[in-house]
Motif scaffolding. Structure first.
Motif, mmCIF file in Angstrom:
data_model
loop_
_atom_site.group_PDB
_atom_site.id
_atom_site.type_symbol
_atom_site.label_atom_id
_atom_site.label_comp_id
_atom_site.label_asym_id
_atom_site.label_seq_id
_atom_site.Cartn_x
_atom_site.Cartn_y
_atom_site.Cartn_z
ATOM 1 N N LEU A 1 -1.865 -0.968 -2.647
ATOM 2 C CA LEU A 1 -3.047 -0.721 -1.818
ATOM 3 C C LEU A 1 -2.674 0.091 -0.570
ATOM 4 C CD1 LEU A 1 -6.103 -1.436 -1.401
ATOM 5 C CD2 LEU A 1 -5.331 -3.425 -0.111
ATOM 6 N N SER A 2 -1.619 -0.335 0.116
ATOM 7 C CA SER A 2 -1.229 0.404 1.330
ATOM 8 C C SER A 2 -0.843 1.830 1.009
ATOM 9 C CB SER A 2 -0.050 -0.243 2.064
ATOM 10 O OG SER A 2 0.143 -1.537 1.693
ATOM 11 N N LYS A 3 -0.220 2.021 -0.162
ATOM 12 C CA LYS A 3 0.214 3.386 -0.503
ATOM 13 C C LYS A 3 -0.965 4.281 -0.817
ATOM 14 C CE LYS A 3 4.957 2.520 -1.745
ATOM 15 N NZ LYS A 3 5.604 1.535 -2.636
ATOM 16 N N ARG A 4 -2.021 3.701 -1.367
ATOM 17 C CA ARG A 4 -3.184 4.498 -1.729
ATOM 18 C C ARG A 4 -3.983 4.960 -0.510
ATOM 19 N NH1 ARG A 4 -7.101 1.858 -4.382
ATOM 20 N NH2 ARG A 4 -5.752 0.092 -4.901
ATOM 21 N N ASP B 1 13.187 -9.138 -4.043
ATOM 22 C CA ASP B 1 13.563 -7.732 -3.888
ATOM 23 C C ASP B 1 13.600 -7.306 -2.426
ATOM 24 O OD1 ASP B 1 10.320 -7.232 -5.187
ATOM 25 O OD2 ASP B 1 10.846 -7.137 -3.074
ATOM 26 N N ASP B 2 12.985 -8.174 -1.570
ATOM 27 C CA ASP B 2 13.004 -7.924 -0.135
ATOM 28 C C ASP B 2 12.301 -6.635 0.265
ATOM 29 O OD1 ASP B 2 15.534 -8.405 2.391
ATOM 30 O OD2 ASP B 2 13.645 -9.395 2.024
ATOM 31 N N GLY B 3 11.515 -6.079 -0.662
ATOM 32 C CA GLY B 3 10.808 -4.838 -0.349
ATOM 33 C C GLY B 3 9.650 -5.110 0.588
ATOM 34 N N SER B 4 9.236 -4.131 1.317
ATOM 35 C CA SER B 4 8.097 -4.363 2.201
ATOM 36 C C SER B 4 6.829 -4.156 1.422
ATOM 37 C CB SER B 4 8.114 -3.395 3.363
ATOM 38 O OG SER B 4 9.432 -3.079 3.679
ATOM 39 N N ALA B 5 5.878 -5.021 1.665
ATOM 40 C CA ALA B 5 4.615 -4.865 0.983
ATOM 41 C C ALA B 5 3.781 -3.829 1.704
ATOM 42 C CB ALA B 5 3.877 -6.191 0.981
ATOM 43 N N ALA C 1 -13.357 0.682 5.559
ATOM 44 C CA ALA C 1 -14.135 -0.444 5.016
ATOM 45 C C ALA C 1 -13.716 -0.788 3.592
ATOM 46 C CB ALA C 1 -15.620 -0.112 5.067
ATOM 47 N N GLU C 2 -13.480 0.246 2.776
ATOM 48 C CA GLU C 2 -13.105 0.000 1.377
ATOM 49 C C GLU C 2 -11.747 -0.710 1.280
ATOM 50 O OE1 GLU C 2 -14.181 3.641 1.823
ATOM 51 O OE2 GLU C 2 -16.056 2.527 1.762
ATOM 52 N N TYR C 3 -10.878 -0.325 2.192
ATOM 53 C CA TYR C 3 -9.556 -0.966 2.205
ATOM 54 C C TYR C 3 -9.713 -2.477 2.351
ATOM 55 C CZ TYR C 3 -4.738 -2.097 3.400
ATOM 56 O OH TYR C 3 -3.477 -2.641 3.407
ATOM 57 N N ALA D 1 2.296 -9.254 -3.768
ATOM 58 C CA ALA D 1 2.927 -8.216 -2.961
ATOM 59 C C ALA D 1 2.839 -6.841 -3.609
ATOM 60 C CB ALA D 1 4.380 -8.586 -2.677
ATOM 61 N N SER D 2 2.922 -6.780 -4.929
ATOM 62 C CA SER D 2 2.883 -5.460 -5.559
ATOM 63 C C SER D 2 1.493 -4.840 -5.406
ATOM 64 C CB SER D 2 3.288 -5.538 -7.031
ATOM 65 O OG SER D 2 2.348 -6.310 -7.723
ATOM 66 N N ARG D 3 0.465 -5.682 -5.446
ATOM 67 C CA ARG D 3 -0.887 -5.158 -5.273
ATOM 68 C C ARG D 3 -1.117 -4.714 -3.826
ATOM 69 N NH1 ARG D 3 -5.466 -8.774 -7.818
ATOM 70 N NH2 ARG D 3 -6.683 -6.917 -7.333
#
Ligand SMILES: Nc1nc2c(ncn2[C@@H]2O[C@H](COP(=O)(O)OP(=O)(O)OP(=O)(O)O)[C@@H](O)[C@H]2O)c(=O)[nH]1
Ligand SMILES: [Mg+2]
Length: 330
Positions: A41-44, A326-330, A50-52, A35-37
Motif C-alpha cells: 500500500l505504501s509503495k503504491r 525479515d525485519d523489513g520496514s512495512a 482519502a483512498e489510502y 505487513a506485506s499488504r
C-alpha cells in the motif's frame, strides 16, 4: 523516534533472544498477511489521500483488528496527517504503530501477565471458554509453567459434560506429574470443584486450575453453572476464584471476540489467553479483544506442546506483527 524505529532497535539487533524468535515464528502468518499488504500500500501511494485511508481501513479490518477500532485508528491518522502535514505513507504507518500501542496500553484493566498469587492459601484460576478453543491444552501449559516456577499445582476436572474431557485432562496431569481431582461422568461440576478446593487446602497447593465446560444450551445456563462454581470456590477458599481466564481461539476471528463479550457478562474475567496464534494470519484479534473488553491478554498459545505458551508482551507482539523475521520496514 517513533515506536516503529524503537521496536526495530530493541528487537531487531542480532543475536535475537529466544522469546523474540518465538514471537516472530508464532506471528509469521499474521506478519506476512498484514505487513506485506501495508508495504504494498505504501509503495503504491507516493502521498496519502482519502483512498489510502480507505484501503488501510480495509487491511486493518481484514486482519481482525475489529471494525470499531479500525475506523477509529484511521480517523485519528487522518486527523494527524492533516494537523501535522504528514503525507508520507511511511510516516503514517509509523504513527499507526504508535496509536495501536497507545490504544492497547491505556485501555481497561492494568496489563499483567503472571497469575497473581494470593498471600496465603491456594490461589484458584478458573478457566472458561467454548469447546475446542484450546482450554485443556492451555491448562496443561499453565500448569507446566507454574510447576517449573516451583509451585505446587493441582487440576480440577470441572468439565464433566464430556467424558473425554476428564480423560484428556487426566493424561496431561500424569504427564506433568501433578494431582487432579475428578468426578464421575455427568456429575455436578460444582461438587467436583468443591472436592478440589478442599483437597487443595489440605495438600497446601499453591495453584488450583479449574477446567469448565463451555458448551451450554443458553447463556442463562452458562451463567448459572459458572456462578455456582464461583460461589462454591469462594466459600471454601477466601477470594477464590482469584483469577478467571477466558481462552479464545485466534483462528475464529471476530467470532472469538463475540464469545469474549458473552463470557464477560457471565464470569469475572481477569485475563485472556489467545490460542493458536501460530495458525492464524489475522493476528489483529488481540487489539480487537482489548479494545472491546478492556481485559488484558495474559498469554498467547503458539503451538500444541506444553512449552508453547508465551507471556503476552505488547512490544514483541507489535514487532512480530509489523516487522517480523525479515525485519523489513512495512
Ligand atoms: N497450533 C495450535 N494448536 C493448539 C493450540 N492450543 C490448542 N491447540 C490444539 O487445539 C485442539 C483443541 O485443544 P483442546 O485443548 O482440546 O481444546 P478444548 O477447549 O479443551 O476442547 P474441548 O475440551 O473439546 O472443548 C487440540 O488439537 C490442540 O492441540 C495452540 O496454541 N496452537
Ligand atoms: Mg477440553
Amino acid at each position: 523516534m517513533g515506536l516503529f524505529s524503537f521496536l526495530k532497535n530493541k528487537f531487531g539487533s542480532k543475536p535475537k533472544d529466544e522469546a523474540t524468535k518465538t514471537y516472530e515464528k508464532g506471528l509469521e502468518k499474521s506478519h506476512k498477511a498484514f505487513a506485506s499488504r501495508l508495504d504494498a500500500l505504501s509503495k503504491r501511494y507516493g502521498k496519502v489521500n482519502a483512498e489510502y485511508f480507505e484501503e488501510l481501513e480495509e487491511i486493518l479490518i481484514e486482519s481482525d483488528v475489529g471494525v470499531d477500532l479500525s475506523l477509529r485508528l484511521c480517523e485519528e491518522l487522518l486527523d494527524k496527517s492533516k494537523s501535522e502535514g504528514l503525507s508520507d505513507p511511511k510516516a503514517i504507518n509509523d504513527a499507526l504503530v504508535d496509536l495501536m500501542f497507545v490504544d492497547y496500553a491505556t485501555k481497561g484493566q492494568a496489563i499483567v501477565n503472571e497469575v497473581n498469587f494470593a498471600p496465603d492459601g491456594p490461589t484458584v484460576l478458573l478457566v472458561v471458554g467454548v469447546n475446542g478453543v484450546g482450554k485443556t491444552t492451555s491448562i496443561a501449559k499453565l500448569a507446566y509453567r507454574y510447576k517449573n516456577q516451583g509451585k505446587k499445582v493441582m487440576l480440577a476436572a470441572g468439565d464433566t459434560f464430556r467424558a473425554g474431557a476428564v480423560e484428556q485432562l487426566g493424561i496431561w496431569a500424569d504427564r506433568l506429574g501433578i494431582d487432579i481431582v475428578k468426578g464421575a461422568a455427568n456429575s455436578d461440576p460444582a461438587s467436583v470443584v468443591f472436592d478440589a478446593a478442599r483437597k487443595a487446602k489440605q495438600d497446601k497447593v499453591d495453584l488450583l486450575i479449574v477446567d469448565t465446560a463451555g458448551r451450554q444450551q443458553t447463556k442463562a445456563n452458562l451463567m448459572q453453572e459458572l456462578s455456582k462454581i464461583t460461589r462454591v470456590l469462594g466459600k471454601e477458599i477466601p477470594g477464590a476464584p482469584h483469577e478467571c481466564f477466558l481462552i479464545i481461539d485466534a483462528t475464529t476471528g471476530q467470532n472469538g471476540v463475540s464469545q469474549a463479550r458473552c463470557f464477560k457478562e457471565v464470569a469475572p474475567l481477569t485475563g485472556i489467553v489467545v490460542t493458536k496464534m501460530d495458525g492464524t494470519s489475522k493476528g489483529g484479534i488481540i487489539l480487537s479483544i482489548r479494545d472491546e473488553l478492556g481485559v488484558p491478554v495474559r498469554f498467547m498459545g503458539l503451538g500444541e506442546r506444553m512449552e508453547d505458551l508465551e507471556e503476552f508482551d505488547l512490544d514483541k507482539y507489535l514487532y512480530g506483527l509489523l516487522l517480523g523475521a525479515d525485519d523489513g520496514s512495512a
